[in-house]
Design a protein around this motif. Structure first.
Motif, PDB file in Angstrom:
ATOM      1  N   LEU A 242      32.285  46.559  47.479  1.00 37.91           N
ATOM      2  CA  LEU A 242      33.323  47.361  46.845  1.00 37.91           C
ATOM      3  C   LEU A 242      32.878  48.820  46.794  1.00 37.91           C
ATOM      4  CD1 LEU A 242      34.511  45.093  43.885  1.00 37.91           C
ATOM      5  CD2 LEU A 242      35.365  45.209  46.242  1.00 37.91           C
TER       6      LEU A 242
ATOM      7  N   PHE B 204      34.295  50.784  41.756  1.00 42.76           N
ATOM      8  CA  PHE B 204      33.822  49.647  40.973  1.00 42.76           C
ATOM      9  C   PHE B 204      32.493  50.018  40.337  1.00 42.76           C
ATOM     10  CE2 PHE B 204      31.178  45.836  40.584  1.00 42.76           C
ATOM     11  CZ  PHE B 204      31.977  45.075  39.740  1.00 42.76           C
TER      12      PHE B 204
ATOM     13  N   HIS C  93      30.200  41.028  43.107  1.00 41.44           N
ATOM     14  CA  HIS C  93      30.556  42.111  42.196  1.00 41.44           C
ATOM     15  C   HIS C  93      31.171  41.520  40.933  1.00 41.44           C
ATOM     16  CE1 HIS C  93      30.750  43.389  46.387  1.00 41.44           C
ATOM     17  NE2 HIS C  93      30.362  44.582  45.983  1.00 41.44           N
TER      18      HIS C  93
ATOM     19  N   ALA D 228      34.328  39.426  42.366  1.00 44.08           N
ATOM     20  CA  ALA D 228      34.834  39.554  43.731  1.00 44.08           C
ATOM     21  C   ALA D 228      33.639  39.484  44.667  1.00 44.08           C
ATOM     22  CB  ALA D 228      35.577  40.875  43.930  1.00 44.08           C
TER      23      ALA D 228
ATOM     24  N   VAL E  73      32.407  39.955  48.601  1.00 45.38           N
ATOM     25  CA  VAL E  73      32.792  40.620  49.841  1.00 45.38           C
ATOM     26  C   VAL E  73      31.939  40.064  50.979  1.00 45.38           C
ATOM     27  CG1 VAL E  73      33.005  42.815  51.062  1.00 45.38           C
ATOM     28  CG2 VAL E  73      33.456  42.704  48.593  1.00 45.38           C
TER      29      VAL E  73
ATOM     30  N   MET F 297      39.797  39.450  38.752  1.00 43.28           N
ATOM     31  CA  MET F 297      39.905  40.845  39.168  1.00 43.28           C
ATOM     32  C   MET F 297      41.055  40.933  40.166  1.00 43.28           C
ATOM     33  SD  MET F 297      35.868  41.763  39.804  1.00 43.28           S
ATOM     34  CE  MET F 297      36.284  43.333  40.569  1.00 43.28           C
TER      35      MET F 297
ATOM     36  N   ALA G 131      43.058  41.960  43.303  1.00 39.62           N
ATOM     37  CA  ALA G 131      42.703  42.422  44.643  1.00 39.62           C
ATOM     38  C   ALA G 131      43.418  43.718  44.999  1.00 39.62           C
ATOM     39  CB  ALA G 131      43.059  41.346  45.670  1.00 39.62           C
TER      40      ALA G 131
ATOM     41  N   LEU H 112      41.366  47.070  44.826  1.00 43.30           N
ATOM     42  CA  LEU H 112      40.037  47.125  45.434  1.00 43.30           C
ATOM     43  C   LEU H 112      39.970  48.095  46.599  1.00 43.30           C
ATOM     44  CD1 LEU H 112      39.071  43.328  45.535  1.00 43.30           C
ATOM     45  CD2 LEU H 112      38.659  45.000  43.711  1.00 43.30           C
TER      46      LEU H 112
ATOM     47  N   PHE I 143      36.888  49.079  49.846  1.00 43.72           N
ATOM     48  CA  PHE I 143      35.637  48.641  50.450  1.00 43.72           C
ATOM     49  C   PHE I 143      34.936  49.824  51.110  1.00 43.72           C
ATOM     50  CE2 PHE I 143      38.727  45.183  50.586  1.00 43.72           C
ATOM     51  CZ  PHE I 143      38.050  44.191  49.906  1.00 43.72           C
TER      52      PHE I 143
END
Length: 227
Positions: free
Chosen positions: A49, A53, A77, A95, A97, A210, A212, A215, A217
């Motif tokens: 993230l 974040f 995260h 979350a 990733v 959380m 999405a 978010l 990246f």
């Protein structure tokens, strides 16, 4: 989906599906004890993230080919998730990733076959199966969960095979500050999304608690910040 077989999903994201005969993953362990070595050995950039974040970050697992080449891995995260049977897992906010190396069609590690290219579907499969690893309907015992997990894993594989169909929708999220279209779906267990970055990797993510939609990246500059 460009895959040839599926993998066991117990504990955390495993291996890219078409890599199943030739890959292994790190043993599950608390984030504080997981090694940075596999992450540092990867020939591709890791994603997490972005700086919006501000919560905890932690390592998950990497998947490697038979020759030791890192193929994919995940970073966490928020709250480190766990399988819970009392329903309290819904209170966890996390979350994960997943970064998957973009690979062309290639020979298998033992030279006996051909492995298909990795795509966003590969990331979607890993994300879907990863979410299931932390899901345990409270009314089920161990035996029934095994059957349930097999059924749900098959469903996740089938869904990842058709990112253009239901229940997938599209969601635009920033990747390194540039809007990227992701395939997105929700379930009673959480959400899953998958897409491709311009840096030559595919990105998958899953989570619950959380949203999405907010978010973003970004490439992880120093993976040690997750240790």
């Amino acid at each position: 989906m460009e895959t040839t077989s599926r993998v066991d999903t117990d504990g955390a994201p495993g291996t890219v599906a078409e890599e199943a005969p030739d890959t292994v993953t790190e043993e599950a362990a608390p984030a504080s004890r997981r090694s940075l070595d596999g992450y540092r050995d990867a020939p591709f950039p890791w994603y997490g993230l972005d700086e919006a974040f501000t919560g905890p970050r932690w390592l998950m697992q990497v998947g490697t080919a038979a020759d030791g080449t890192v193929q994919h891995g995940a970073t966490g995260h928020g709250d480190e998730p766990s399988v819970k049977t009392d329903g309290s897992g819904d209170k966890e906010r996390f979350a994960a990733v997943i970064t998957v190396a973009a690979s062309p069609v290639r020979r298998s590690g033992d030279g006996t076959g051909v492995l298909d290219a990795t795509t966003a579907s590969s990331a979607a499969w890993l994300a879907g199966s990863g979410l299931l690893a932390y899901t345990w309907p409270p009314q089920m015992d161990h035996t029934r969960r095994d059957d349930w997990l097999d059924q749900q894993t098959e469903t996740a594989f089938t869904l990842a095979d058709d990112l253009g169909g239901a229940p997938w929708s599209t969601l635009s999220l920033p990747v390194d500050g540039v809007p990227v279209e992701f395939h997105y779906r929700e379930s009673e267990f959480g959400w899953v999304l998958a897409g491709s970055a311009r840096t030559g990797v595919h990105i998958g993510a899953y989570g619950r608690g959380m949203s999405a939609y907010g978010l973003g990246f970004a490439v992880i500059d120093d993976i040690a910040t997750y240790a």
